[in-house]
Design a protein around this motif. Structure first.
Motif, PDB file in Angstrom:
ATOM      1  N   UNK A  32      -6.615  10.233  -8.961  1.00 43.27           N
ATOM      2  CA  UNK A  32      -6.199   9.638  -7.678  1.00 43.27           C
ATOM      3  C   UNK A  32      -7.409   9.075  -6.948  1.00 43.27           C
ATOM      4  N   UNK A  33      -8.493   9.878  -6.905  1.00 46.77           N
ATOM      5  CA  UNK A  33      -9.700   9.440  -6.195  1.00 46.77           C
ATOM      6  C   UNK A  33     -10.282   8.176  -6.819  1.00 46.77           C
ATOM      7  N   UNK A  78     -11.932  -7.205   1.282  1.00 41.77           N
ATOM      8  CA  UNK A  78     -10.540  -7.380   0.874  1.00 41.77           C
ATOM      9  C   UNK A  78      -9.869  -8.529   1.583  1.00 41.77           C
ATOM     10  N   UNK A  95       0.811  -1.218   0.000  1.00 39.06           N
ATOM     11  CA  UNK A  95       0.000   0.000   0.000  1.00 39.06           C
ATOM     12  C   UNK A  95       0.848   1.274   0.000  1.00 39.06           C
ATOM     13  N   UNK A 125      -8.095   0.439  -3.787  1.00 36.67           N
ATOM     14  CA  UNK A 125      -7.941   0.335  -2.327  1.00 36.67           C
ATOM     15  C   UNK A 125      -9.274   0.089  -1.623  1.00 36.67           C
ATOM     16  N   UNK A 126     -10.282   0.919  -1.954  1.00 36.63           N
ATOM     17  CA  UNK A 126     -11.580   0.749  -1.292  1.00 36.63           C
ATOM     18  C   UNK A 126     -12.420  -0.316  -1.981  1.00 36.63           C
ATOM     19  N   UNK A 165       0.762   7.361  -6.655  1.00 30.82           N
ATOM     20  CA  UNK A 165      -0.356   8.267  -6.937  1.00 30.82           C
ATOM     21  C   UNK A 165       0.123   9.675  -7.273  1.00 30.82           C
ATOM     22  N   UNK A 216     -14.246  -0.366  -4.701  1.00 28.39           N
ATOM     23  CA  UNK A 216     -15.583   0.024  -5.153  1.00 28.39           C
ATOM     24  C   UNK A 216     -15.760  -0.401  -6.604  1.00 28.39           C
ATOM     25  N   UNK A 245       0.649   4.099  -2.837  1.00 28.72           N
ATOM     26  CA  UNK A 245       0.255   5.482  -2.569  1.00 28.72           C
ATOM     27  C   UNK A 245       1.290   6.470  -3.102  1.00 28.72           C
ATOM     28  N   UNK A 264      -5.627  14.906  -9.299  1.00 30.60           N
ATOM     29  CA  UNK A 264      -6.467  14.619  -8.118  1.00 30.60           C
ATOM     30  C   UNK A 264      -7.668  13.726  -8.412  1.00 30.60           C
ATOM     31  N   UNK A 265      -8.400  14.014  -9.493  1.00 32.38           N
ATOM     32  CA  UNK A 265      -9.599  13.212  -9.781  1.00 32.38           C
ATOM     33  C   UNK A 265      -9.224  11.756 -10.076  1.00 32.38           C
ATOM     34  N   UNK A 278      -7.850   5.194  -6.006  1.00 29.21           N
ATOM     35  CA  UNK A 278      -7.963   4.796  -4.598  1.00 29.21           C
ATOM     36  C   UNK A 278      -9.303   4.094  -4.354  1.00 29.21           C
ATOM     37  N   UNK A 279     -10.370   4.654  -4.919  1.00 27.18           N
ATOM     38  CA  UNK A 279     -11.701   4.051  -4.762  1.00 27.18           C
ATOM     39  C   UNK A 279     -11.761   2.659  -5.362  1.00 27.18           C
TER      40      UNK A 279
END
Lengths: 194, 260
Positions: free
Chosen positions: B81-82, B259, B66, B89-90, B73, B92, B70, B78-79, B85-86
């Motif tokens: 990156x989101x 996860x 991780x 990492x998350x 990144x 989604x 990171x 920025x967009x 990450x989403x």
């Protein structure tokens, strides 16, 4: 989490059954299918011990045929049963399956514990707490509580590109005790908090 | 210095193939941006449905390394990156991320595919490549000197300036170049570099392709969102849930995969 439909008072004399799920990775889809299916059943309740580490077992109470009908849902493997082999004079014996019923007292104890955890979680949330969102579209996003009002919290989630202001019930939040340096919106995945 | 052993294994073995496989998605994005007809690709094709995608490794890299993930990144906007990450990492789903960021699933999928390629480039070229680095690779490939309307330019200089300023209009104004001409040169160079067997050249090819895509004129300016307020329904805070509740579906739209 306790999903129910219909008049629960009609269920008090009925036994509980244990449903075995095929995989915890598809838990959300399976629960969604179960929730939709039980809308068609006059009275039933399904307890999902989400706070337990083992989510492969959920518990349902209703008429036996109603509970057994849930095994048709993808993601539900079977109802926990005992198997009795009946010799029939041929090579393959017949299998007689009897669903195992669980004592209401045991399940009510688990439900009570789950409700207690649910209440305790809310009580630990204060203004400026760093929290994780537990359910919904923003599940696992983390942020800081900015306001608290009537069991409703406003959480500021700072993304890289913008800030999300999420208004959510306090029961949908969980406090994370992390140092400031680790308080990122994806903190649940970078720290051992789950 | 990052330990890139794991990521190098990914880039060496699988990234080049994966880049090619996701190429048609990038073409779709270019077509969408330029308001052209979509190329004739399978409409069901998405980054998620590509079975080879799961062998690529960013998911396991994000989970197991991780900190290094990171750091990569830094190479993204920025967009992007989101979204990365989403997604990684998350965990989604692209449709959920689309709802969160108000984009369609196709655009989210393309953005993630591009961002992944850019991160892979960053593994090879570092997150902030220097002008010398770009110059060396382009000179080796005999592509640093470009001619636009009989004027000679250094592609590494132009690319580096665009990378650092992130302002295409300012760049073309400063060098008095027509934006379309520079875009054409960026595309030509990226296509040639992507065809190269050399990993460093391929990485730069992707970087230039990203710059080419980023420089596309947009009909609609992206929304300048600084903050957004959203409200969850009360059902999310309940322990006992009546399935007849009209907001029931909100309980099951996290789009997160466990996860562990």
């Amino acid at each position: 989490m306790l999903l129910f439909h219909g008049n629960r008072k009609q269920l008090t004399h009925l036994p509980w059954f244990s449903l075995i799920l095929t995989s915890e990775t598809t838990l959300e889809q399976t629960l969604k299918a179960i929730a939709r299916a039980i809308r068609r059943i006059p009275a039933i309740e399904v307890f999902v011990p989400k706070d337990a580490s083992d989510t492969l077992y959920i518990y349902a109470r209703g008429k036996e045929q109603d509970v057994l009908s849930l095994t048709r849902i993808a993601g539900v493997q079977e109802v926990a049963s005992t198997e009795r082999l009946i010799p029939n004079g041929k090579d393959e014996p017949l299998v007689n399956r009897t669903p195992i019923t669980l004592p209401d007292a045991d399940i009510q104890q688990m439900i009570a514990r789950s409700r207690q955890l649910h209440t305790e979680r809310q009580q630990t949330i204060k203004r400026n707490s760093f929290v994780r969102v537990r359910d919904g579209r923003y599940k696992n996003y983390c942020g800081t509580v900015t306001t608290l009002k009537h069991n409703q919290a406003t959480v500021e989630i700072t993304l890289f590109s913008r800030t999300l202001i999420l208004q959510t019930p306090t029961a949908n939040l969980e406090v994370l005790n992390l140092p400031k340096s680790q308080q990122t919106y994806y903190a649940t995945q970078t720290t051992d908090t789950q | 210095m990052l330990d890139y052993a794991y990521w190098n294994a990914i880039t060496d073995a699988a990234s080049e193939q994966a880049y090619q496989q996701t190429g048609d998605l990038l073409d779709r994005l270019i077509a969408l941006e330029q308001n052209q007809d979509l190329p004739d690709t399978n409409p069901l094709c998405s980054y998620e449905t590509d079975p080879n995608h799961f062998q690529l490794g960013p998911f396991s890299f994000a989970q197991e390394h991780t900190d290094e993930f990171l750091q990569l990144l830094d190479a993204l906007e920025p967009e992007a990156k989101d979204l990365v990450v989403g997604y990684y990492l998350l965990r989604k789903k692209q449709t959920t991320l689309g709802r969160i960021h108000q984009r369609s699933q196709v655009v989210v999928g393309c953005e993630i595919a591009q961002a992944t390629q850019q991160m892979a480039s960053a593994v090879v070229l570092s997150t902030h490549p220097t002008q010398d680095q770009l110059h060396r690779i382009l000179t080796d490939a005999h592509m640093d000197q470009i001619t636009i309307h009989e004027r000679l330019f250094s592609l590494s200089e132009l690319a580096y300036r665009y990378l650092t300023t992130n302002n295409f209009t300012e760049l073309t104004t400063a060098y008095r170049i027509r934006p379309a001409d520079l875009r054409k040169q960026l595309k030509r160079a990226s296509v040639r570099l992507l065809a190269s067997p050399d990993l460093t050249s391929t990485a730069l090819g992707h970087l230039l392709r990203r710059l080419y895509l980023r420089s596309a004129p947009r009909k609609q300016q992206p929304q300048a969102l600084t903050s957004k307020t959203v409200t969850d329904p009360a059902i999310l805070g309940q322990h006992d849930i009546n399935v007849a509740d009209p907001n029931l579906e909100c309980l099951f739209e996290s789009g997160s995969e466990p996860t562990h």
